[in-house]
Design a protein around this motif. Structure first.
Motif, PDB file in Angstrom:
ATOM      1  N   MET A 178       0.831  -1.207   0.000  1.00  8.57           N
ATOM      2  CA  MET A 178       0.000   0.000   0.000  1.00  8.57           C
ATOM      3  C   MET A 178       0.864   1.255   0.000  1.00  8.57           C
ATOM      4  N   THR A 179       1.935   1.219   0.755  1.00 10.95           N
ATOM      5  CA  THR A 179       2.802   2.390   0.844  1.00 10.95           C
ATOM      6  C   THR A 179       3.440   2.689  -0.504  1.00 10.95           C
ATOM      7  N   ALA A 200       0.751   3.928  -2.796  1.00  7.87           N
ATOM      8  CA  ALA A 200       0.303   5.283  -2.426  1.00  7.87           C
ATOM      9  C   ALA A 200       1.230   6.340  -3.035  1.00  7.87           C
ATOM     10  N   ALA A 249       0.388   6.503  -6.700  1.00  7.90           N
ATOM     11  CA  ALA A 249      -0.923   7.132  -6.880  1.00  7.90           C
ATOM     12  C   ALA A 249      -0.829   8.647  -6.700  1.00  7.90           C
ATOM     13  N   GLU A 250      -0.096   9.062  -5.672  1.00  8.92           N
ATOM     14  CA  GLU A 250       0.035  10.493  -5.395  1.00  8.92           C
ATOM     15  C   GLU A 250       0.769  11.182  -6.551  1.00  8.92           C
ATOM     16  N   HIS A 256      -6.083   8.330  -7.381  1.00 11.14           N
ATOM     17  CA  HIS A 256      -6.041   7.556  -6.140  1.00 11.14           C
ATOM     18  C   HIS A 256      -7.026   6.395  -6.128  1.00 11.14           C
ATOM     19  N   PRO A 257      -6.632   5.323  -5.470  1.00 16.91           N
ATOM     20  CA  PRO A 257      -7.517   4.151  -5.401  1.00 16.91           C
ATOM     21  C   PRO A 257      -8.549   4.278  -4.282  1.00 16.91           C
ATOM     22  N   GLU A 258      -9.618   3.489  -4.390  1.00 12.06           N
ATOM     23  CA  GLU A 258     -10.442   3.161  -3.236  1.00 12.06           C
ATOM     24  C   GLU A 258      -9.890   1.817  -2.782  1.00 12.06           C
ATOM     25  N   TRP A 259      -9.528   1.693  -1.546  1.00 14.83           N
ATOM     26  CA  TRP A 259      -8.990   0.399  -1.113  1.00 14.83           C
ATOM     27  C   TRP A 259      -9.290   0.121   0.335  1.00 14.83           C
TER      28      TRP A 259
END
Lengths: 96, 96
Positions: free
Chosen positions: B45-46, B49, B52-53, B58-61
């Motif tokens: 996730m990190t 992230a 994504a940034e 950005h995701p929905e997760w």
């Protein structure tokens, strides 16, 4: 092992946890944290993840941009325990 | 702005994205990533992230211990665009 809190103990604990409430239909507590942006939301998650890993007690959580929806419950105990209350307190402290 | 993919374009793109599929009832794509433990799940996730940034997309997760459930959609376009496909590819590469 942490013991499941009674309904009354849970309500008392929630009294000291701004923003947290019982989750409808589940023996769990939850809070929706809203930040300024993704940077701040994921920063919160990262700090909370380190605390959770150290406590060996992990949240269920959902992130959509600046929002982080958290649900805490202790699987082994089948409900809310002092471990959830401790993690909820830590999360509030991190969110500031 | 990225344009919404047609159903056929979306299906073609999914052909090159192992584990991703259309989300029932939504114009979105999703995948459930399963890791060995929380450390590995949150590490994923990190890294995702940061990507994504940088992409400003950005995701929905949702994360529960070693599982990360991801949904991608482009809000502005009302559906799946090339930006979602790019983020999905990047996530697959990170998960390795």
């Amino acid at each position: 092992m942490a013991e499941r809190l009674s309904a009354e103990e849970c309500r008392q604990a929630l009294g000291g946890l701004p923003g947290w409430s019982e989750v409808q239909g589940r023996d769990a507590i939850g809070k929706i944290f809203v930040f300024r942006d993704f940077n701040e939301a994921f920063g919160f998650m990262t700090r909370a993840a380190l605390v959770a890993e150290k406590m060996d007690h992990h949240p269920e959580w959902r992130n959509v941009y600046k929002t982080v929806e958290v649900v805490l419950s202790t699987h082994d105990a089948g409900g809310v325990t002092t471990r959830d209350i401790a993690l909820a307190k830590a999360m509030n402290a991190i969110a500031g």
